[in-house]
Scaffold this active site. Sequence first.
Site, PDB file in Angstrom:
ATOM      1  N   CYS A   1       0.834  -1.204   0.000  1.00 20.25           N
ATOM      2  CA  CYS A   1       0.000   0.000   0.000  1.00 20.25           C
ATOM      3  C   CYS A   1       0.867   1.252   0.000  1.00 20.25           C
ATOM      4  O   CYS A   1       1.433   1.623   1.031  1.00 20.25           O
ATOM      5  CB  CYS A   1      -0.912  -0.010   1.233  1.00 20.25           C
ATOM      6  SG  CYS A   1      -1.853   1.502   1.411  1.00 20.25           S
TER       7      CYS A   1
ATOM      8  N   CYS B   1      -0.442   4.128   2.195  1.00 18.90           N
ATOM      9  CA  CYS B   1      -0.226   3.920   3.638  1.00 18.90           C
ATOM     10  C   CYS B   1       1.238   4.131   4.027  1.00 18.90           C
ATOM     11  O   CYS B   1       1.528   4.681   5.086  1.00 18.90           O
ATOM     12  CB  CYS B   1      -0.585   2.498   4.060  1.00 18.90           C
ATOM     13  SG  CYS B   1      -2.056   1.833   3.317  1.00 18.90           S
ATOM     14  N   ASP B   2       2.160   3.674   3.192  1.00 14.33           N
ATOM     15  CA  ASP B   2       3.548   3.541   3.654  1.00 14.33           C
ATOM     16  C   ASP B   2       4.576   4.396   2.915  1.00 14.33           C
ATOM     17  O   ASP B   2       5.755   4.390   3.296  1.00 14.33           O
ATOM     18  CB  ASP B   2       3.979   2.062   3.553  1.00 14.33           C
ATOM     19  CG  ASP B   2       3.153   1.179   4.481  1.00 14.33           C
ATOM     20  OD1 ASP B   2       2.715   1.688   5.526  1.00 14.33           O
ATOM     21  OD2 ASP B   2       2.948  -0.004   4.160  1.00 14.33           O
TER      22      ASP B   2
END
Length: 314
Positions: free
Chosen positions: A135, A138-139
Amino acid sequence: MSEIYDVIILGAGPAGLAAGLYAGRSRLNVLIIEKGQDGGQIAITDEIENYPGQIVEGESGPSLIARMTEQAEKFGAKRVSDMIKEVELEGEVKVLKSEKNEYRGKNVIIATGAHARPIGCKGEGQFRGKGVSYCATCDANFFEDFEVYVVGGGDSAVEEAMYLTKFARKVTIIHRRDELRAAKSIQEKAFKNPKLFFMWDSVVEELEGDDILQAMYVKNVKTGEVTKVEADPEDGMFGLFGFIGTVPNTKIFEGIIDMDERGYIKTDADMHTNIPGVYAAGDVRVKSLRQVVTAAADGAIAAVQVERSMSDYF
Ligand code: NAP
């Protein structure tokens, strides 16, 4: 005995929320059950450009999904956060069981979507969250000014790789063939991106590191040559993102509902599964195009079919 809903929708991605909107507008008593955050895969998508009528510059998955949720709730869809572990779908009243609760409905729309397929290399599990991610939204910020590698050659891999170039100092796409599967419009942007590089005909075989990801072995599938890719000594680590397609979230329906060999649920054009009163919509079902627009359309069709099955007018 718990309340019996007209329809229970499993999953609050575009398919589930569209079904919730249509069912709510039909005055059905509808419950949407979601185990995590709304949006499914779209919640981890940075930019959406191809949802018709969606022309807001920089529209992200989360912002689009927030409006879908608000709209479904406005028309009366009830919401609960829970993880269904067992289902009884035969008979007039379907029962969905979580660890602590039981939900009953006359109809069920399965809109549980799909999740990222693992890269399949040695050590992948060990470095999950320690260099390996699925992701970018997200990261990506963990890799500010680091080197990052992306596995895959489809729309997701190329779009997410471009997003990662906003953070990482260099992003390399590792693809198992010598041409991308991604749409030509996406490829054109990618080839112009000065921070994006490619390793063609290559697959990641094994990961290494002391706690965090520091090296990997990449094999050229044409020559058989294996290259050790190491982190820049000054960085001490690099990122590896996998975007090689998806696996349907259908485990709890195995042996109960008809599926294809990959676990996607079979439906007819009106989203009926093989079980009366049970429908499937969105990425979870067998279909040729998995997009927000097709997921939303599936959800709408399934909800209208539920309404028609319960109405005297049709
Ligand atoms: P996808 O289109 O199935 O592409 C998967 C990619 O991963 C392919 O390039 C494939 O290689 C590669 N791959 C598969 N298994 C692999 C393995 N074991 N090892 C190495 N590489 C492997 O998946 P996706 O990109 O996630 O897209 C899924 C769907 O969502 C598609 O329909 C796509 O069009 C859609 N989508 C659309 C957008 C958009 O329109 N903006 C954005 C994201 C996703 P090969 O090419 O060699 O098969």
